[in-house]
Design an enzyme around this catalytic site. Structure first.
Site, PDB file in Angstrom:
ATOM      1  N   TYR A 104      -1.287   6.139  -4.185  1.00  0.00           N
ATOM      2  CA  TYR A 104      -2.322   7.164  -4.274  1.00  0.00           C
ATOM      3  C   TYR A 104      -1.616   8.360  -4.880  1.00  0.00           C
ATOM      4  O   TYR A 104      -0.551   8.750  -4.397  1.00  0.00           O
ATOM      5  CB  TYR A 104      -2.836   7.537  -2.886  1.00  0.00           C
ATOM      6  CG  TYR A 104      -3.716   6.488  -2.256  1.00  0.00           C
ATOM      7  CD1 TYR A 104      -4.905   6.105  -2.854  1.00  0.00           C
ATOM      8  CD2 TYR A 104      -3.369   5.911  -1.037  1.00  0.00           C
ATOM      9  CE1 TYR A 104      -5.721   5.156  -2.272  1.00  0.00           C
ATOM     10  CE2 TYR A 104      -4.183   4.961  -0.444  1.00  0.00           C
ATOM     11  CZ  TYR A 104      -5.358   4.597  -1.068  1.00  0.00           C
ATOM     12  OH  TYR A 104      -6.153   3.659  -0.483  1.00  0.00           O
ATOM     13  N   SER A 145       0.825  -1.209   0.000  1.00  0.00           N
ATOM     14  CA  SER A 145       0.000   0.000   0.000  1.00  0.00           C
ATOM     15  C   SER A 145       0.860   1.260   0.000  1.00  0.00           C
ATOM     16  O   SER A 145       1.901   1.321   0.656  1.00  0.00           O
ATOM     17  CB  SER A 145      -0.892   0.000   1.244  1.00  0.00           C
ATOM     18  OG  SER A 145      -1.354   1.315   1.500  1.00  0.00           O
ATOM     19  N   LYS A 159      -6.658   0.619 -10.244  1.00  0.00           N
ATOM     20  CA  LYS A 159      -7.507  -0.080  -9.255  1.00  0.00           C
ATOM     21  C   LYS A 159      -8.655   0.832  -8.827  1.00  0.00           C
ATOM     22  O   LYS A 159      -8.441   2.006  -8.508  1.00  0.00           O
ATOM     23  CB  LYS A 159      -6.664  -0.443  -8.022  1.00  0.00           C
ATOM     24  CG  LYS A 159      -7.451  -1.015  -6.840  1.00  0.00           C
ATOM     25  CD  LYS A 159      -6.522  -1.489  -5.746  1.00  0.00           C
ATOM     26  CE  LYS A 159      -7.255  -2.115  -4.569  1.00  0.00           C
ATOM     27  NZ  LYS A 159      -7.835  -1.154  -3.633  1.00  0.00           N
ATOM     28  N   THR A 187      -4.480   3.626  -7.449  1.00  0.00           N
ATOM     29  CA  THR A 187      -5.838   3.528  -6.898  1.00  0.00           C
ATOM     30  C   THR A 187      -6.562   4.843  -7.150  1.00  0.00           C
ATOM     31  O   THR A 187      -6.078   5.909  -6.770  1.00  0.00           O
ATOM     32  CB  THR A 187      -5.779   3.197  -5.401  1.00  0.00           C
ATOM     33  OG1 THR A 187      -5.189   1.914  -5.255  1.00  0.00           O
ATOM     34  CG2 THR A 187      -7.169   3.169  -4.782  1.00  0.00           C
ATOM     35  N   HIS A 242     -13.177  -1.057  -3.230  1.00  0.00           N
ATOM     36  CA  HIS A 242     -12.314  -0.782  -2.075  1.00  0.00           C
ATOM     37  C   HIS A 242     -12.808  -1.540  -0.837  1.00  0.00           C
ATOM     38  O   HIS A 242     -12.695  -1.079   0.294  1.00  0.00           O
ATOM     39  CB  HIS A 242     -12.304   0.730  -1.808  1.00  0.00           C
ATOM     40  CG  HIS A 242     -10.979   1.297  -1.392  1.00  0.00           C
ATOM     41  ND1 HIS A 242     -10.199   2.066  -2.209  1.00  0.00           N
ATOM     42  CD2 HIS A 242     -10.299   1.228  -0.217  1.00  0.00           C
ATOM     43  CE1 HIS A 242      -9.111   2.454  -1.563  1.00  0.00           C
ATOM     44  NE2 HIS A 242      -9.136   1.951  -0.351  1.00  0.00           N
TER      45      HIS A 242
END
Ligand SMILES: Cc1cc2nc3c(=O)[nH]c(=O)nc-3n(C[C@H](O)[C@H](O)[C@H](O)COP(=O)(O)O)c2cc1C
Length: 408
Positions: free
Chosen positions: A152, A130, A277, A178, A301
């Site tokens: 992100y 992540s 994503k 994402t 999510h």
């Protein structure tokens, strides 16, 4: 083709060689890890992992969607040569599933992201680190080469370039963007359980920590003593910057103006595999393909963003059609081997699983995650035999029938 298969990753051998600790031997399905993690983790941290947005409509919908399809199995097929090995972006994986990116995993288990990534590598499946990890991305890929990186995007193009360059320099070959988080979700459950980022000391957290000594000593204090106060490590171009009163902040600035132009910019810059994503709409799948993405992950999510968003399983057939020859993957709500196979039948080439692997890390560290992977792998294998297939690519809509909800 590169293979990520290790010797212990054969479908039926998973966790068969090493005796399992007693606590893990009681874990018979992925759902079993949830109750065990609830006992192990402080309430705010368990709540952060388990929770979703607003009224949990999407969270429930993700699971319900799987019950609306039933198998139509074939019999008297020789299934003795069955294998679930799956080719994805030029690599061969031991199973058609991987570990979804989960922020803050190092609060669930000591060095949580490394635990997840190493177990995945050992078992021959991909793990996605992540962008909101508390461990520098360089350390994770060093411990587990082949890990994917999820970012992100910061709002500012220079920062995007710098972050993408940092991931490339560290040796990542697969970048997952994402895109379903233009603003922060309404996670009322985090307020109710007292979870915040950065973790703020509170009486409740102190009490929860004291009543969960294994977490306090084995995860929190151990992290504090060895690595300092946990903080976000992967939002910026360089490790560990900028420090703001002992915590590095996540860069949430200006994400609401991100657009496909930013994706195009990254595509020009990123030489490796690029995955988007958080796609649910067929037109966005088509746009992802037009902008040069190599794959998409159909995802809501895990119900943690837009409550009421359609479940990815339900969205899959139309999205897969719009995606053409681009690779389609999915996540959200996958808990059983039968779920994996239903997703493959409806157009996914691969699936990702989130929360259960986080719980497994909390309960049993790397051995816990390996055991969880082994359980899911064994379910896929058993179900393939009962469905009458030897290869996961044989899963198609002909092996499913649509079931409508029975009246309660
Ligand atoms: C604790 C937690 C943290 C997450 N953090 C991220 C993240 O940093 N980036 C991301 O793209 N998705 C994140 N997700 C979403 C997962 O990648 C995935 O989409 C979702 O968990 C799949 O649903 P499942 O938990 O039902 O399997 C997170 C999910 C959880 C449970």
């Amino acid at each position: 083709m590169t293979s990520l298969l290790s010797s212990s990753a054969s479908p039926r051998a998973a966790s068969a060689h090493r005796p399992l600790p007693r606590a893990l031997a009681r874990m018979l399905s992925l759902d079993d890890f949830e109750a065990a993690a609830k006992r192990r983790l402080p309430r705010p941290i368990f709540g952060y992992v388990a929770g979703a947005a607003e009224d949990n409509q999407s969270l429930r919908g993700n699971r319900n969607a799987f019950t609306q399809y039933a198998f139509s199995p074939r019999v008297l097929v020789d299934v003795s040569r069955r294998t679930q090995q799956t080719e994805l972006f030029g690599r061969r994986y031991a199973s058609p599933f991987g570990i979804a990116p989960m922020g803050i995993s190092a609060l669930s288990a000591y060095r949580g992201d490394i635990v997840l990534a190493r177990a995945a590598r050992e078992q021959g499946i991909p793990a996605i680190l992540s962008g909101t990890s508390l461990i520098p991305l360089e350390d994770v890929i060093r411990a587990a080469p082949g890990t994917w990186f999820q970012a992100y995007l910061p709002g500012d193009p220079q920062r995007i370039d710098a972050l993408v360059e940092r991931a490339r320099r560290a040796g990542y070959e697969t970048l997952v963007l994402t895109v379903d988080i233009p603003v922060s979700a309404n996670r009322e459950n985090n307020v109710r359980t007292g979870f915040s980022t950065p973790l703020k000391p509170s009486l409740r957290l102190a009490w929860d920590g004291l009543t969960r000594p294994r977490w306090l000593a084995g995860t929190f204090m151990r992290t504090l003593l060895a690595h300092g106060m946990p903080h976000f490590e992967n939002s910026f171009a360089t490790r560990g910057a900028p420090i703001v009163s002992s915590s590095v902040l996540r860069d949430f600035s200006a994400r609401d103006h991100l657009s496909w132009e930013h994706v195009a910019r990254i595509r020009r810059q990123w030489p490796g595999t690029l995955i988007i994503k958080g796609i649910l709409h067929p037109q966005d799948a088509a746009l992802a393909r037009q902008h040069g993405a190599d794959g998409i992950i159909v995802s809501n999510h895990g119900g943690r963003q837009l409550d009421g968003a359609v479940s990815p399983l339900r969205a899959l057939p139309a999205v897969a059609e719009a995606a053409g020859n681009m690779t389609v993957m999915m996540d959200s709500g996958v808990r059983r081997g039968s779920d994996v196979l239903k997703a493959l039948a409806l157009g996914a080439s691969f699936v990702f699983v989130g929360r259960p692997f986080n719980y497994a890390a909390a309960v049993g560290g790397e051995a816990g995650v390996s055991h969880a992977i082994g359980l899911l792998r064994a379910e896929v294998d058993r179900n393939m035999a009962m469905l009458g297939i030897n290869h996961v690519q044989e899963m198609g809509p002909d092996l499913l029938v649509r079931e409508y909800p029975h009246p309660a």
